[in-house]
Design a protein around this motif. Structure first.
Motif, PDB file in Angstrom:
ATOM      1  N   ALA A   1      -9.772 -12.920   5.566  1.00 50.58           N
ATOM      2  CA  ALA A   1      -9.231 -13.564   6.765  1.00 50.58           C
ATOM      3  C   ALA A   1      -7.704 -13.572   6.725  1.00 50.58           C
ATOM      4  N   LYS A   2      -7.132 -13.868   5.569  1.00 48.45           N
ATOM      5  CA  LYS A   2      -5.664 -13.863   5.432  1.00 48.45           C
ATOM      6  C   LYS A   2      -5.097 -12.460   5.624  1.00 48.45           C
ATOM      7  N   LEU A   3      -5.814 -11.466   5.159  1.00 50.03           N
ATOM      8  CA  LEU A   3      -5.367 -10.078   5.275  1.00 50.03           C
ATOM      9  C   LEU A   3      -5.490  -9.582   6.718  1.00 50.03           C
ATOM     10  N   LEU A   4      -6.516 -10.016   7.416  1.00 48.50           N
ATOM     11  CA  LEU A   4      -6.741  -9.575   8.790  1.00 48.50           C
ATOM     12  C   LEU A   4      -5.801 -10.222   9.799  1.00 48.50           C
ATOM     13  N   ARG A   5      -5.404 -11.454   9.558  1.00 47.52           N
ATOM     14  CA  ARG A   5      -4.613 -12.216  10.537  1.00 47.52           C
ATOM     15  C   ARG A   5      -3.408 -11.462  11.083  1.00 47.52           C
TER      16      ARG A   5
ATOM     17  N   PRO B   1      -8.814  -6.387  -4.815  1.00 48.16           N
ATOM     18  CA  PRO B   1      -8.852  -5.853  -3.459  1.00 48.16           C
ATOM     19  C   PRO B   1      -7.466  -5.339  -3.055  1.00 48.16           C
ATOM     20  N   ALA B   2      -7.429  -4.097  -2.570  1.00 48.34           N
ATOM     21  CA  ALA B   2      -6.168  -3.493  -2.142  1.00 48.34           C
ATOM     22  C   ALA B   2      -6.091  -3.388  -0.628  1.00 48.34           C
ATOM     23  N   GLY B   3      -7.228  -3.394   0.035  1.00 47.83           N
ATOM     24  CA  GLY B   3      -7.250  -3.266   1.482  1.00 47.83           C
ATOM     25  C   GLY B   3      -8.637  -3.444   2.031  1.00 47.83           C
ATOM     26  N   LEU B   4      -8.707  -3.392   3.345  1.00 52.37           N
ATOM     27  CA  LEU B   4      -9.951  -3.657   4.039  1.00 52.37           C
ATOM     28  C   LEU B   4      -9.988  -2.822   5.305  1.00 52.37           C
ATOM     29  N   ILE B   5     -11.138  -2.240   5.597  1.00 54.61           N
ATOM     30  CA  ILE B   5     -11.327  -1.532   6.861  1.00 54.61           C
ATOM     31  C   ILE B   5     -12.609  -2.061   7.490  1.00 54.61           C
ATOM     32  N   ILE B   6     -12.547  -2.314   8.795  1.00 52.16           N
ATOM     33  CA  ILE B   6     -13.728  -2.717   9.539  1.00 52.16           C
ATOM     34  C   ILE B   6     -13.947  -1.658  10.611  1.00 52.16           C
TER      35      ILE B   6
ATOM     36  N   ILE C   1     -12.461   2.149  14.457  1.00 49.73           N
ATOM     37  CA  ILE C   1     -11.848   1.311  13.430  1.00 49.73           C
ATOM     38  C   ILE C   1     -11.284   0.075  14.130  1.00 49.73           C
ATOM     39  N   ALA C   2     -11.913  -1.053  13.901  1.00 52.17           N
ATOM     40  CA  ALA C   2     -11.523  -2.309  14.539  1.00 52.17           C
ATOM     41  C   ALA C   2     -10.318  -2.941  13.849  1.00 52.17           C
ATOM     42  N   ALA C   3     -10.231  -2.795  12.534  1.00 52.42           N
ATOM     43  CA  ALA C   3      -9.120  -3.372  11.781  1.00 52.42           C
ATOM     44  C   ALA C   3      -8.917  -2.590  10.489  1.00 52.42           C
ATOM     45  N   LEU C   4      -7.670  -2.439  10.141  1.00 49.88           N
ATOM     46  CA  LEU C   4      -7.285  -1.784   8.898  1.00 49.88           C
ATOM     47  C   LEU C   4      -6.143  -2.598   8.321  1.00 49.88           C
ATOM     48  N   ALA C   5      -6.329  -3.126   7.138  1.00 50.87           N
ATOM     49  CA  ALA C   5      -5.325  -3.992   6.530  1.00 50.87           C
ATOM     50  C   ALA C   5      -5.134  -3.630   5.064  1.00 50.87           C
ATOM     51  N   VAL C   6      -3.881  -3.728   4.618  1.00 49.20           N
ATOM     52  CA  VAL C   6      -3.538  -3.437   3.227  1.00 49.20           C
ATOM     53  C   VAL C   6      -2.818  -4.655   2.663  1.00 49.20           C
ATOM     54  N   ARG C   7      -3.172  -5.031   1.451  1.00 53.57           N
ATOM     55  CA  ARG C   7      -2.517  -6.170   0.811  1.00 53.57           C
ATOM     56  C   ARG C   7      -1.025  -5.893   0.637  1.00 53.57           C
ATOM     57  N   VAL C   8      -0.226  -6.922   0.777  1.00 50.41           N
ATOM     58  CA  VAL C   8       1.232  -6.780   0.674  1.00 50.41           C
ATOM     59  C   VAL C   8       1.631  -6.082  -0.621  1.00 50.41           C
ATOM     60  N   LEU C   9       0.988  -6.401  -1.710  1.00 53.18           N
ATOM     61  CA  LEU C   9       1.327  -5.787  -2.992  1.00 53.18           C
ATOM     62  C   LEU C   9       1.048  -4.288  -3.005  1.00 53.18           C
ATOM     63  N   ARG C  10       0.232  -3.810  -2.064  1.00 57.92           N
ATOM     64  CA  ARG C  10      -0.120  -2.400  -2.015  1.00 57.92           C
ATOM     65  C   ARG C  10       0.695  -1.633  -0.979  1.00 57.92           C
TER      66      ARG C  10
ATOM     67  N   GLY D   1       3.424   0.380   0.766  1.00 55.99           N
ATOM     68  CA  GLY D   1       4.399   1.295   0.186  1.00 55.99           C
ATOM     69  C   GLY D   1       3.816   2.140  -0.945  1.00 55.99           C
ATOM     70  N   ARG D   2       2.605   1.829  -1.332  1.00 57.90           N
ATOM     71  CA  ARG D   2       1.908   2.610  -2.337  1.00 57.90           C
ATOM     72  C   ARG D   2       0.805   3.382  -1.632  1.00 57.90           C
ATOM     73  N   ARG D   3       0.395   4.463  -2.178  1.00 54.60           N
ATOM     74  CA  ARG D   3      -0.619   5.279  -1.519  1.00 54.60           C
ATOM     75  C   ARG D   3      -1.939   4.527  -1.389  1.00 54.60           C
ATOM     76  N   VAL D   4      -2.486   4.573  -0.190  1.00 54.71           N
ATOM     77  CA  VAL D   4      -3.823   4.034   0.029  1.00 54.71           C
ATOM     78  C   VAL D   4      -4.809   5.171  -0.174  1.00 54.71           C
ATOM     79  N   SER D   5      -4.437   6.367   0.264  1.00 53.97           N
ATOM     80  CA  SER D   5      -5.309   7.526   0.062  1.00 53.97           C
ATOM     81  C   SER D   5      -4.469   8.799  -0.031  1.00 53.97           C
ATOM     82  N   VAL D   6      -5.035   9.782  -0.621  1.00 53.62           N
ATOM     83  CA  VAL D   6      -4.387  11.094  -0.713  1.00 53.62           C
ATOM     84  C   VAL D   6      -5.445  12.138  -0.378  1.00 53.62           C
ATOM     85  N   GLU D   7      -5.000  13.292   0.110  1.00 51.38           N
ATOM     86  CA  GLU D   7      -5.956  14.358   0.407  1.00 51.38           C
ATOM     87  C   GLU D   7      -6.056  15.306  -0.750  1.00 51.38           C
TER      88      GLU D   7
END
Length: 145
Positions: free
Chosen positions: A23-27, A73-78, A128-137, A139-145
């Motif tokens: 909830a804090k990450l989505l807000r 937890p580094a992030g969340l996708i709904i 994709i309804a929501a995509l959130a990344v934790r503040v600590l993450r 600037g860091r890669r979430v994904s790479v190809e």
């Protein structure tokens, strides 16, 4: 093919015990919530908590996946299939109405009506309804190809 962060990263189904941090990450990703419903940040968190715990709405944990890095937890996708979008929008509007207790407010009714009519996706797509990344993450890669 896309892979998460590094070999130690994982993607898992969301759980109910993720609710507080989720909830804090989505807000911050959903500024319309506080504006539309005229909520204070703590009230918005309570509403997000209720939505996330729910089973049939646009922000339900049932449609969420959690990215974990280094065991945290580094992030969340709904996300959900477009075919479910309209039904989920109606259930989201109902939950928002119940959670806020503002059933007769004209602004709320008008705003929720707009929410249920939104066409963000077409049949055959995945929304994709929501995509959130934790503040600590950030600037860091979430994904790479």
């Amino acid at each position: 093919m896309t892979t998460l962060l590094h070999p130690a990263a994982a993607l898992r189904a969301a759980r109910l015990d993720d609710t507080t941090w989720a909830a804090k990450l989505l807000r911050p990703t959903l500024p319309w919530l506080e504006e539309l419903l005229e909520l204070k940040p703590t009230q918005a968190l309570a509403v997000l908590d209720k939505l996330y715990r729910g089973h049939s709405n646009r922000l339900s944990h049932r449609y969420a996946r959690v990215a974990q890095a280094e065991g945290q937890p580094a992030g969340l996708i709904i996300a959900y299939p477009a075919a479910k979008a309209s039904r989920l929008a109606v259930r989201t509007a109902m939950t928002l109405t119940q959670a806020t207790g503002l059933r007769d407010t004209p602004r709320l009714v008008k705003g929720l009506a707009k929410l249920t009519r939104l066409r963000e996706c077409c049949r055959g797509e995945y929304y994709i309804a929501a995509l959130a990344v934790r503040v600590l993450r950030v600037g860091r890669r979430v994904s790479v190809e």
